[in-house]
Scaffold this motif. Structure first.
Motif, PDB file in Angstrom:
ATOM      1  N   GLY A  50       5.576   8.839  10.156  1.00 13.64           N
ATOM      2  CA  GLY A  50       5.537   7.574   9.433  1.00 13.64           C
ATOM      3  C   GLY A  50       5.808   7.704   7.950  1.00 13.64           C
ATOM      4  O   GLY A  50       5.617   6.737   7.199  1.00 13.64           O
ATOM      5  N   ARG A  51       6.270   8.834   7.490  1.00 13.86           N
ATOM      6  CA  ARG A  51       6.572   9.064   6.066  1.00 13.86           C
ATOM      7  C   ARG A  51       8.068   8.843   5.850  1.00 13.86           C
ATOM      8  O   ARG A  51       8.850   9.768   5.648  1.00 13.86           O
ATOM      9  CB  ARG A  51       6.128  10.471   5.681  1.00 13.86           C
ATOM     10  CG  ARG A  51       4.624  10.635   5.777  1.00 13.86           C
ATOM     11  CD  ARG A  51       4.147  12.067   5.907  1.00 13.86           C
ATOM     12  NE  ARG A  51       4.490  12.902   4.777  1.00 13.86           N
ATOM     13  CZ  ARG A  51       4.056  14.162   4.623  1.00 13.86           C
ATOM     14  NH1 ARG A  51       3.260  14.680   5.546  1.00 13.86           N
ATOM     15  NH2 ARG A  51       4.411  14.866   3.564  1.00 13.86           N
ATOM     16  N   ASN A  52       8.457   7.566   5.908  1.00 13.92           N
ATOM     17  CA  ASN A  52       9.874   7.208   5.993  1.00 13.92           C
ATOM     18  C   ASN A  52      10.656   7.498   4.714  1.00 13.92           C
ATOM     19  O   ASN A  52      11.827   7.893   4.775  1.00 13.92           O
ATOM     20  CB  ASN A  52      10.012   5.736   6.377  1.00 13.92           C
ATOM     21  CG  ASN A  52       9.418   5.444   7.735  1.00 13.92           C
ATOM     22  OD1 ASN A  52       9.435   6.300   8.617  1.00 13.92           O
ATOM     23  ND2 ASN A  52       8.874   4.253   7.914  1.00 13.92           N
ATOM     24  N   SER A  53      10.048   7.283   3.548  1.00  9.95           N
ATOM     25  CA  SER A  53      10.779   7.538   2.303  1.00  9.95           C
ATOM     26  C   SER A  53      11.082   9.036   2.153  1.00  9.95           C
ATOM     27  O   SER A  53      12.170   9.414   1.722  1.00  9.95           O
ATOM     28  CB  SER A  53       9.971   7.024   1.110  1.00  9.95           C
ATOM     29  OG  SER A  53       8.710   7.673   1.046  1.00  9.95           O
ATOM     30  N   GLU A  54      10.129   9.890   2.526  1.00  8.13           N
ATOM     31  CA  GLU A  54      10.365  11.335   2.474  1.00  8.13           C
ATOM     32  C   GLU A  54      11.399  11.751   3.514  1.00  8.13           C
ATOM     33  O   GLU A  54      12.213  12.653   3.282  1.00  8.13           O
ATOM     34  CB  GLU A  54       9.061  12.085   2.715  1.00  8.13           C
ATOM     35  CG  GLU A  54       7.992  11.863   1.654  1.00  8.13           C
ATOM     36  CD  GLU A  54       6.681  12.523   2.023  1.00  8.13           C
ATOM     37  OE1 GLU A  54       6.603  13.766   1.902  1.00  8.13           O
ATOM     38  OE2 GLU A  54       5.755  11.818   2.446  1.00  8.13           O
ATOM     39  N   ALA A  55      11.363  11.081   4.665  1.00  6.36           N
ATOM     40  CA  ALA A  55      12.343  11.384   5.715  1.00  6.36           C
ATOM     41  C   ALA A  55      13.751  11.057   5.232  1.00  6.36           C
ATOM     42  O   ALA A  55      14.700  11.805   5.500  1.00  6.36           O
ATOM     43  CB  ALA A  55      12.019  10.591   6.973  1.00  6.36           C
ATOM     44  N   LEU A  56      13.911   9.946   4.517  1.00  6.41           N
ATOM     45  CA  LEU A  56      15.221   9.565   3.994  1.00  6.41           C
ATOM     46  C   LEU A  56      15.730  10.595   2.997  1.00  6.41           C
ATOM     47  O   LEU A  56      16.912  10.967   3.021  1.00  6.41           O
ATOM     48  CB  LEU A  56      15.143   8.182   3.339  1.00  6.41           C
ATOM     49  CG  LEU A  56      16.419   7.674   2.660  1.00  6.41           C
ATOM     50  CD1 LEU A  56      17.569   7.604   3.658  1.00  6.41           C
ATOM     51  CD2 LEU A  56      16.173   6.310   2.010  1.00  6.41           C
ATOM     52  N   ALA A  57      14.840  11.085   2.143  1.00  4.12           N
ATOM     53  CA  ALA A  57      15.244  12.107   1.165  1.00  4.12           C
ATOM     54  C   ALA A  57      15.703  13.381   1.880  1.00  4.12           C
ATOM     55  O   ALA A  57      16.701  13.998   1.499  1.00  4.12           O
ATOM     56  CB  ALA A  57      14.084  12.406   0.221  1.00  4.12           C
ATOM     57  N   ALA A  58      14.988  13.782   2.932  1.00  3.97           N
ATOM     58  CA  ALA A  58      15.375  14.971   3.680  1.00  3.97           C
ATOM     59  C   ALA A  58      16.697  14.758   4.400  1.00  3.97           C
ATOM     60  O   ALA A  58      17.536  15.668   4.473  1.00  3.97           O
ATOM     61  CB  ALA A  58      14.283  15.334   4.688  1.00  3.97           C
ATOM     62  N   ALA A  59      16.916  13.561   4.936  1.00  2.00           N
ATOM     63  CA  ALA A  59      18.167  13.253   5.628  1.00  2.00           C
ATOM     64  C   ALA A  59      19.350  13.301   4.660  1.00  2.00           C
ATOM     65  O   ALA A  59      20.432  13.776   5.017  1.00  2.00           O
ATOM     66  CB  ALA A  59      18.077  11.892   6.299  1.00  2.00           C
ATOM     67  N   ARG A  60      19.155  12.792   3.454  1.00  7.63           N
ATOM     68  CA  ARG A  60      20.224  12.839   2.457  1.00  7.63           C
ATOM     69  C   ARG A  60      20.544  14.287   2.082  1.00  7.63           C
ATOM     70  O   ARG A  60      21.712  14.661   1.915  1.00  7.63           O
ATOM     71  CB  ARG A  60      19.811  12.045   1.223  1.00  7.63           C
ATOM     72  CG  ARG A  60      19.859  10.524   1.423  1.00  7.63           C
ATOM     73  CD  ARG A  60      19.249   9.786   0.259  1.00  7.63           C
ATOM     74  NE  ARG A  60      19.425   8.335   0.407  1.00  7.63           N
ATOM     75  CZ  ARG A  60      18.754   7.428  -0.297  1.00  7.63           C
ATOM     76  NH1 ARG A  60      17.872   7.832  -1.215  1.00  7.63           N
ATOM     77  NH2 ARG A  60      18.957   6.133  -0.099  1.00  7.63           N
ATOM     78  N   ALA A  61      19.508  15.106   1.957  1.00 10.39           N
ATOM     79  CA  ALA A  61      19.734  16.512   1.635  1.00 10.39           C
ATOM     80  C   ALA A  61      20.457  17.224   2.770  1.00 10.39           C
ATOM     81  O   ALA A  61      21.340  18.062   2.535  1.00 10.39           O
ATOM     82  CB  ALA A  61      18.396  17.193   1.341  1.00 10.39           C
ATOM     83  N   ALA A  62      20.109  16.888   4.015  1.00  3.44           N
ATOM     84  CA  ALA A  62      20.775  17.504   5.168  1.00  3.44           C
ATOM     85  C   ALA A  62      22.242  17.114   5.216  1.00  3.44           C
ATOM     86  O   ALA A  62      23.111  17.953   5.479  1.00  3.44           O
ATOM     87  CB  ALA A  62      20.073  17.081   6.460  1.00  3.44           C
ATOM     88  N   ALA A  63      22.530  15.835   4.959  1.00  6.54           N
ATOM     89  CA  ALA A  63      23.918  15.370   4.967  1.00  6.54           C
ATOM     90  C   ALA A  63      24.728  16.011   3.843  1.00  6.54           C
ATOM     91  O   ALA A  63      25.915  16.312   4.021  1.00  6.54           O
ATOM     92  CB  ALA A  63      23.949  13.853   4.855  1.00  6.54           C
ATOM     93  N   ALA A  64      24.084  16.241   2.714  1.00  8.24           N
ATOM     94  CA  ALA A  64      24.786  16.899   1.604  1.00  8.24           C
ATOM     95  C   ALA A  64      25.051  18.370   1.923  1.00  8.24           C
ATOM     96  O   ALA A  64      26.090  18.924   1.541  1.00  8.24           O
ATOM     97  CB  ALA A  64      23.958  16.778   0.323  1.00  8.24           C
TER      98      ALA A  64
END
Length: 405
Positions: free
Chosen positions: A309-323
């Motif tokens: 349920g930590r969605n904002s942190e999940a988004l940051a990790a997803a952006r880092a993975a995509a980069a």
């Protein structure tokens, strides 16, 4: 990159819940095996080879001795001992061959072979040969085995594929098993680095096989055992080995580190699938501490944080993975999913804020039955009613005067 998703219930703390569950199950099975071993010792030698023994008392694992082993010292192998065995597994009802190995080395209790074989070995003496009948639970389980699927044979770099008829969740197996000998597992620190790498890699590969079959807890057990031998410690990694070999070079150390990180990464995926989110997050954190741009670890971190349920942190990790892996389809899909969820969350927050402030948007011409009239409208209607009353009063006064005259 797997898309495993769990329910929003964390089943773990710093040490994952599956350790407790598997430990309890292991204690129960070991207690039953100890009872079976004691009962077998009391039987006459001739009776041991003439009947089937119900190993666990449930009819799910039957054993019949074909050749007695050396019972002179009364010793049997224990968990983590290195056993040298030969075995042959067939479908009980048809006799079709499933797999066959000769003189293969396994670590007892590591689930490197089918669970029925693993359990039976704890009841065998050196040189003993037996016949087993195994229920699906101790064979290929509810998943079964289809032609073309990997057999996951331990020690095989490219494990062969199964070529026989489909094994259903109801299929019983029959196995011929021989225990040649065994030895205690040596201290990991005394092993040459090449042997540590070989042992860690084989455990990771077997863990991957269990994970692919949906057995996340068994996979985690194999990954933990792999880390036992791969984790850096004093002794064999930095000092000369017991055999007198030279200390490993920095390249060897780097290879050991990379293998260890692969195991942590895979274990995180298995713990995520099992619902052990805190433990899974710790595993990927260990990877990212050494490799901050590891795309697979960042991807799994995003999945774990979403499940927590930590969605904002999940988004940051997803952006880092995509980069880190811009061409990877899995990281792109994960980023898109996290962005869509973030947009939905922002939309919900805006609607809630408008409701709290009483500024909810309304279409033109629409009216809300619960909405109170504004102050301006109240003043206009008040003035109109007052003027109307004054006019009516004036008419009444005029008529009264006319009647008086």
């Amino acid at each position: 990159m797997s898309e495993g998703q769990g329910t929003l219930v964390d089943k773990s703390e710093s040490s994952s819940f599956e350790d407790l569950a598997s430990a309890a199950a292991q204690e129960i099975e070991e207690a039953k095996l100890a009872e079976a071993a004691a009962a077998e010792k009391e039987k006459p030698a001739e009776a041991k080879t003439d009947e089937w023994q119900d190993v666990l008392g449930s009819g799910t694992l039957l054993k019949k001795i074909l050749k007695a082993g050396d019972e002179s010292d009364g010793l049997r192998p224990h968990r983590s001992d290195i056993c040298r065995i030969s075995y042959e597994v067939k479908i009980r009802d048809t006799g079709d061959l499933v797999e066959k190995r000769d003189q293969v080395k396994i670590y007892l209790g590591d689930n490197e072979v089918l669970q029925g074989l693993d359990l039976a070995l704890t009841l065998m003496y050196k040189g003993e040969e037996c016949l087993l009948q195994m229920s699906p639970r101790f064979g290929y389980g509810d998943t079964g085995l289809k032609p073309g699927e990997s057999l996951g044979l331990v020690g095989e770099v490219d494990s062969p594929k199964y070529k026989g008829p489909a094994i259903s969740p109801d299929t019983w197996l029959e196995a011929r098993l021989e225990l040649h000998d065994w030895a205690e597992e040596p201290e990991h620190e005394t092993l040459p680095i090449a042997e540590r790498m070989e042992t860690g890699t084989r455990r990771r590969a077997r863990g991957n096989w269990w994970y692919g079959r949906g057995e996340a807890q068994l996979a985690v057990q194999l990954y933990r055992r792999a880390l036992d031998v791969l984790d850096e410690s004093e002794g064999g990694i930095t000092d000369p080995t017991a055999s007198g070999e030279l200390a490993p070079t920095s390249g060897d150390l780097q290879a050991l580190l990379e293998e260890r990180l692969r195991v942590h990464n895979n274990m995180a995926a298995a713990q995520l699938k099992a619902g052990a989110y805190e433990a899974a997050l710790q595993a990927v954190t260990r990877v990212l501490t050494c490799q901050p741009n590891n795309a697979k670890a960042l991807y799994r971190k995003s999945r774990i944080l979403t499940a927590m349920g930590r969605n904002s942190e999940a988004l940051a990790a997803a952006r880092a993975a995509a980069a880190a892996a811009p061409d990877d389809a899995g990281t792109k899909k994960e980023l898109q999913r996290c962005e869509q969820k973030a947009n939905r969350d922002r939309s919900v927050e805006r609607r809630l804020a408008k409701r709290m402030l009483g500024t909810t948007d309304q279409p033109k011409g629409a009216s809300s039955p619960d909405k109170k009239p504004s102050r301006t409208k109240m003043l206009v209607w008040g003035s109109f009613l007052l003027s109307l009353l004054v006019g009516v009063a004036s008419v009444l006064v005029y008529r009264y005067k006319m009647q008086a005259h």
